[in-house]
Design a protein around this motif. Structure first.
Motif, PDB file in Angstrom:
ATOM      1  N   ALA A 133       0.838  -1.126   0.020  1.00  0.00           N
ATOM      2  CA  ALA A 133      -0.089  -0.001   0.035  1.00  0.00           C
ATOM      3  C   ALA A 133       0.995   1.345   0.051  1.00  0.00           C
ATOM      4  CB  ALA A 133      -0.878  -0.029   1.229  1.00  0.00           C
ATOM      5  N   ILE A 134       0.350   2.268  -0.468  1.00  0.00           N
ATOM      6  CA  ILE A 134       1.182   3.541  -0.829  1.00  0.00           C
ATOM      7  C   ILE A 134       0.220   4.809  -0.192  1.00  0.00           C
ATOM      8  CG2 ILE A 134       2.630   5.122  -1.991  1.00  0.00           C
ATOM      9  CD1 ILE A 134       2.618   2.800  -4.172  1.00  0.00           C
ATOM     10  N   ALA A 135       0.752   5.791   0.298  1.00  0.00           N
ATOM     11  CA  ALA A 135       0.071   6.725   0.884  1.00  0.00           C
ATOM     12  C   ALA A 135       1.045   7.874   0.683  1.00  0.00           C
ATOM     13  CB  ALA A 135      -0.249   6.641   2.261  1.00  0.00           C
ATOM     14  N   GLY A 137       1.321  12.236   0.975  1.00  0.00           N
ATOM     15  CA  GLY A 137       0.567  13.345   1.538  1.00  0.00           C
ATOM     16  C   GLY A 137       1.016  14.547   1.045  1.00  0.00           C
ATOM     17  N   GLY A 138       0.814  15.712   1.741  1.00  0.00           N
ATOM     18  CA  GLY A 138       1.780  17.085   1.308  1.00  0.00           C
ATOM     19  C   GLY A 138       3.097  16.778   1.277  1.00  0.00           C
ATOM     20  N   ASN A 139       3.702  16.450   2.184  1.00  0.00           N
ATOM     21  CA  ASN A 139       5.310  16.606   2.206  1.00  0.00           C
ATOM     22  C   ASN A 139       5.951  15.320   2.755  1.00  0.00           C
ATOM     23  OD1 ASN A 139       5.495  19.424   1.273  1.00  0.00           O
ATOM     24  ND2 ASN A 139       4.619  19.714   3.290  1.00  0.00           N
ATOM     25  N   HIS A 140       5.087  14.167   2.618  1.00  0.00           N
ATOM     26  CA  HIS A 140       5.721  13.033   3.072  1.00  0.00           C
ATOM     27  C   HIS A 140       4.909  11.852   2.462  1.00  0.00           C
ATOM     28  CE1 HIS A 140       1.911  13.027   5.571  1.00  0.00           C
ATOM     29  NE2 HIS A 140       2.166  12.030   5.896  1.00  0.00           N
ATOM     30  N   THR A 141       5.832  10.777   2.329  1.00  0.00           N
ATOM     31  CA  THR A 141       5.160   9.440   1.729  1.00  0.00           C
ATOM     32  C   THR A 141       5.327   8.419   2.668  1.00  0.00           C
ATOM     33  OG1 THR A 141       5.948  10.425  -0.378  1.00  0.00           O
ATOM     34  CG2 THR A 141       5.357   7.934  -0.473  1.00  0.00           C
ATOM     35  N   CYS A 142       4.231   7.408   2.683  1.00  0.00           N
ATOM     36  CA  CYS A 142       4.347   6.236   3.363  1.00  0.00           C
ATOM     37  C   CYS A 142       3.905   5.063   2.770  1.00  0.00           C
ATOM     38  CB  CYS A 142       3.307   6.219   4.719  1.00  0.00           C
ATOM     39  SG  CYS A 142       3.779   7.558   5.883  1.00  0.00           S
ATOM     40  N   ILE A 143       4.290   3.814   3.214  1.00  0.00           N
ATOM     41  CA  ILE A 143       4.005   2.570   2.739  1.00  0.00           C
ATOM     42  C   ILE A 143       3.732   1.604   3.584  1.00  0.00           C
ATOM     43  CG2 ILE A 143       5.206   2.969   0.196  1.00  0.00           C
ATOM     44  CD1 ILE A 143       6.654   0.243   2.553  1.00  0.00           C
ATOM     45  N   LEU A 144       3.185   0.392   3.135  1.00  0.00           N
ATOM     46  CA  LEU A 144       3.244  -0.769   4.015  1.00  0.00           C
ATOM     47  C   LEU A 144       3.745  -1.733   3.398  1.00  0.00           C
ATOM     48  CD1 LEU A 144      -0.738  -1.059   5.081  1.00  0.00           C
ATOM     49  CD2 LEU A 144       1.129   0.037   6.333  1.00  0.00           C
ATOM     50  N   MET A 185      -3.605  -2.862   7.688  1.00  0.00           N
ATOM     51  CA  MET A 185      -4.053  -3.187   6.732  1.00  0.00           C
ATOM     52  C   MET A 185      -4.377  -2.356   5.779  1.00  0.00           C
ATOM     53  SD  MET A 185      -7.595  -4.049   8.565  1.00  0.00           S
ATOM     54  CE  MET A 185      -8.589  -4.809   7.214  1.00  0.00           C
ATOM     55  N   ASN A 186      -4.455  -1.118   6.055  1.00  0.00           N
ATOM     56  CA  ASN A 186      -4.446   0.002   4.924  1.00  0.00           C
ATOM     57  C   ASN A 186      -4.038   1.317   5.643  1.00  0.00           C
ATOM     58  OD1 ASN A 186      -7.119   1.147   5.898  1.00  0.00           O
ATOM     59  ND2 ASN A 186      -6.652   2.356   4.435  1.00  0.00           N
ATOM     60  N   ILE A 187      -3.407   2.148   4.881  1.00  0.00           N
ATOM     61  CA  ILE A 187      -2.679   3.464   5.332  1.00  0.00           C
ATOM     62  C   ILE A 187      -3.150   4.572   4.431  1.00  0.00           C
ATOM     63  CG2 ILE A 187      -0.634   3.286   4.063  1.00  0.00           C
ATOM     64  CD1 ILE A 187       0.920   4.282   6.695  1.00  0.00           C
ATOM     65  N   SER A 188      -3.321   5.739   4.849  1.00  0.00           N
ATOM     66  CA  SER A 188      -3.915   7.277   4.114  1.00  0.00           C
ATOM     67  C   SER A 188      -3.102   8.111   4.569  1.00  0.00           C
ATOM     68  CB  SER A 188      -5.249   7.140   4.080  1.00  0.00           C
ATOM     69  OG  SER A 188      -5.751   8.285   3.364  1.00  0.00           O
ATOM     70  N   ALA A 189      -2.365   9.334   3.822  1.00  0.00           N
ATOM     71  CA  ALA A 189      -1.913  10.328   4.147  1.00  0.00           C
ATOM     72  C   ALA A 189      -2.661  11.556   3.887  1.00  0.00           C
ATOM     73  CB  ALA A 189      -0.344  10.341   3.681  1.00  0.00           C
ATOM     74  N   GLY A 190      -2.564  12.663   4.583  1.00  0.00           N
ATOM     75  CA  GLY A 190      -3.092  13.928   4.325  1.00  0.00           C
ATOM     76  C   GLY A 190      -2.088  15.162   4.407  1.00  0.00           C
ATOM     77  N   SER A 441       4.202  11.320  -7.417  1.00  0.00           N
ATOM     78  CA  SER A 441       3.389  10.245  -7.750  1.00  0.00           C
ATOM     79  C   SER A 441       4.317   9.095  -7.584  1.00  0.00           C
ATOM     80  CB  SER A 441       3.096  10.366  -9.313  1.00  0.00           C
ATOM     81  OG  SER A 441       2.319  11.425  -9.695  1.00  0.00           O
ATOM     82  N   CYS A 442       3.793   8.096  -7.041  1.00  0.00           N
ATOM     83  CA  CYS A 442       4.560   6.545  -6.858  1.00  0.00           C
ATOM     84  C   CYS A 442       3.956   5.360  -7.339  1.00  0.00           C
ATOM     85  CB  CYS A 442       4.791   6.564  -5.271  1.00  0.00           C
ATOM     86  SG  CYS A 442       5.835   7.745  -4.448  1.00  0.00           S
ATOM     87  N   GLY A 443       4.443   4.364  -7.603  1.00  0.00           N
ATOM     88  CA  GLY A 443       3.820   3.175  -8.175  1.00  0.00           C
ATOM     89  C   GLY A 443       4.619   1.923  -7.981  1.00  0.00           C
ATOM     90  N   ILE A 444       4.163   0.942  -8.070  1.00  0.00           N
ATOM     91  CA  ILE A 444       4.691  -0.418  -8.014  1.00  0.00           C
ATOM     92  C   ILE A 444       5.171  -0.936  -9.408  1.00  0.00           C
ATOM     93  CG2 ILE A 444       4.559  -2.776  -7.352  1.00  0.00           C
ATOM     94  CD1 ILE A 444       4.737  -0.860  -4.870  1.00  0.00           C
ATOM     95  N   ALA A 445       6.138  -0.832 -10.053  1.00  0.00           N
ATOM     96  CA  ALA A 445       6.654  -1.228 -11.308  1.00  0.00           C
ATOM     97  C   ALA A 445       6.773  -2.552 -11.399  1.00  0.00           C
ATOM     98  CB  ALA A 445       7.905  -0.527 -11.852  1.00  0.00           C
ATOM     99  N   GLN A 446       6.497  -3.301 -12.496  1.00  0.00           N
ATOM    100  CA  GLN A 446       6.537  -4.616 -12.904  1.00  0.00           C
ATOM    101  C   GLN A 446       7.378  -4.949 -14.022  1.00  0.00           C
ATOM    102  OE1 GLN A 446       5.597  -6.857 -11.061  1.00  0.00           O
ATOM    103  NE2 GLN A 446       4.305  -5.799  -9.514  1.00  0.00           N
ATOM    104  N   PRO A 447       8.124  -5.778 -14.384  1.00  0.00           N
ATOM    105  CA  PRO A 447       8.092  -7.083 -13.303  1.00  0.00           C
ATOM    106  C   PRO A 447       9.155  -6.544 -12.297  1.00  0.00           C
ATOM    107  CG  PRO A 447       9.565  -7.467 -15.337  1.00  0.00           C
ATOM    108  CD  PRO A 447       8.905  -6.238 -15.497  1.00  0.00           C
TER     109      PRO A 447
END
Length: 489
Positions: A133-135, A137-144, A185-190, A441-447
């Motif tokens: 999971a990716i979240a 925010g305004g000036n930060h980023t988080c993942i699980l 189980m889920n995460i979200s950023a403001g 922007s962030c994403g999980i790249a494949q493969p």
């Protein structure tokens, strides 16, 4: 020496990643006073050591937020050293990067003032190879991560990274473990706060609480704290300075800016809710494919055919049914059952994909025939994925968040331009997950499942182990996706 200078000079290390202050070493017999001795990092992590001259007049603070600070007006310079570069390196700006497990001494010197501290580096966890999971925010980023642990990076001001540290003008430039034993189980950023649902299905939040957005009695919480809710929780969504939770009884409860404290709607209003999103000052749910929105509507982001704000949920105009939805600062986007992307609200940065400078008060199809399966709306841009993982983005590209390289102007700054309709980005990559945020922007790249980010990196929010230089209006940006440090498989 004190008689010679006639003032008290103190050197203190300000730790921006794990929050540990350093203790007095005083091994050189000077008037240096250090605050603590415990400094530790995980291999692959970075932190910034700051030096402050405390005489009431001169102050030097070198941090990862800007790459530099107000320089001392007189020489000599501050010098940083590590006695074992195989364990940890340190740059001239005091940025320490842990390389491998072990212990290493770090030294700082300015003229005759010297001191040192011991850094302990533990081995990197082999499980930290991707994100579930990716979240952003305004000036930060988080993942699980793959073990449901939370990691964050970016601005340390107001505690949004959950590292236990709250420092102005400081940042963590690579993923740092949130200081908690909880798994999520889920995460979200403001804007400056983060919330997550634990595996026990309770909500924990951390960061800024000036508007009650983390449900705490304190103005700031630098580590996760529980949010008091009447039942267990299925999902939490965060945006702006607010948060909403979908409770186990099917009701939705919101708090923070734009909502009365602990505003609640019963399940009888929507039916069974499948999706919940929060924008700048508005929120939406999807129930049986139907979209309901409420909150601020000055830009038409509720999609109800007017600009009238709504304290209670109102059904979005039209007979469309949503399979995916995302709320930006002042716009909302969705994907319908035929895989069309539709957006509404403000479009003055091109984020609606409907052409130049428009406002749409009802859902309108973006200007493309491409079919999408995922969509993410941010402040001034929107991105979406096709069924085969191809990335399309549109909107403002000042920070490079579209993943589309543009020419620079004569000052070396990225041209401030907008893309008014979906445009293919990062054509050499395919993504299985996508998230957008404030100029990032962030994403999980494949493969390979590598986490990659692009866009503005002025305070390390891309997690690349470095920061971009900002001085007046010169920016160093990442127009193409780059792998996040320590999250590469």
């Amino acid at each position: 020496m004190r008689k010679l200078f006639g003032l008290l000079i103190a050197l203190c290390f300000v730790v921006s990643c794990h929050g540990s202050a350093l203790a007095p070493a005083d091994s050189f017999g000077t008037s240096i006073v250090l605050q603590s001795r415990d400094l530790s990092l995980v291999a692959g992590d970075s932190t910034t050591l700051g030096v402050t001259l405390l005489n009431g007049i001169e102050v030097l603070q070198r941090t990862a937020a800007t790459g530099s600070g107000p320089e001392w007006s007189s020489s000599p310079p501050t010098v940083w050293k590590s006695n074992d570069l195989g364990i940890a390196s340190v740059t001239s700006n005091g940025v320490v990067t842990a390389q491998s497990a072990g212990a290493v001494w770090l030294f700082v010197q300015r003229g005759t003032l010297r001191d040192s501290t011991l850094l302990r580096v533990s081995a990197a966890r082999s499980s930290l190879v991707g994100a579930r999971a990716i979240a952003i925010g305004g000036n930060h980023t988080c993942i699980l991560d793959s073990e449901a642990a939370a990691w964050c990076w970016g601005s340390l001001w107001n505690g949004a990274t959950g590292s236990g540290v709250r420092l102005r003008y400081s940042s963590s430039v690579s993923p740092s473990r949130v200081r908690t034993a909880s798994r999520y189980m889920n995460i979200s950023a403001g804007t400056e706060h983060t919330c997550a649902v634990t595996l026990a299905r309770n909500v924990e939040c951390w960061g800024d609480n000036r508007f009650g957005q983390i449900g705490s009695a304190q103005l700031v919480e630098a580590t996760p704290v529980p949010v008091p809710l009447p039942t267990l929780v299925r999902r939490v969504a965060v945006g702006g300075d607010a948060a909403c939770a979908l409770l186990d009884d099917g009701s939705v409860r919101c708090w923070g800016v734009g909502f009365d404290r602990m505003l609640s709607f019963g399940p009888s209003l929507f039916g069974e809710v499948s999706q919940l999103v929060v924008g700048g000052k508005h929120a939406c749910v999807v129930a049986s494919g139907v979209i309901w929105c409420w909150g601020d509507n000055q830009s038409g982001q509720l999609g109800i055919g007017s600009r009238t704000s709504q304290p209670q949920p109102v059904r979005v105009s039209g007979s469309i049914r949503a399979t995916a939805i995302s709320a930006g600062a002042e716009h909302t986007c969705m994907i319908d059952e035929t895989q069309r992307a539709l957006c509404w609200g403000t479009g003055f940065s091109g984020q609606l994909g409907l052409g130049p400078a428009v406002v749409s008060l009802t859902p309108s199809q973006v200007l493309t025939t491409v079919q999408f399966t995922a969509i993410s709306a941010a402040g001034g841009h929107t991105c979406a994925l096709t069924v085969n993982g191809t990335l399309y983005c549109w909107g403002g590209n000042l920070d490079g968040a579209l993943g589309i390289r543009v020419p620079s102007n004569l000052n070396g700054q990225a041209a401030d331009f907008v893309v008014n309709q979906p445009t293919k980005a990062a054509p050499s990559l395919a993504f299985s997950m996508l998230q957008t945020g404030g100029g990032v922007s962030c994403g999980i790249a494949q493969p390979g499942s590598s986490l990659m980010c692009w866009g503005g990196n002025r305070i390390g929010q891309l997690g690349l182990g470095e920061i971009s230089w900002q001085y007046h209006r010169r920016y160093s940006l990442r127009f193409e996706p780059a792998p996040v440090v320590a999250l590469m498989p």
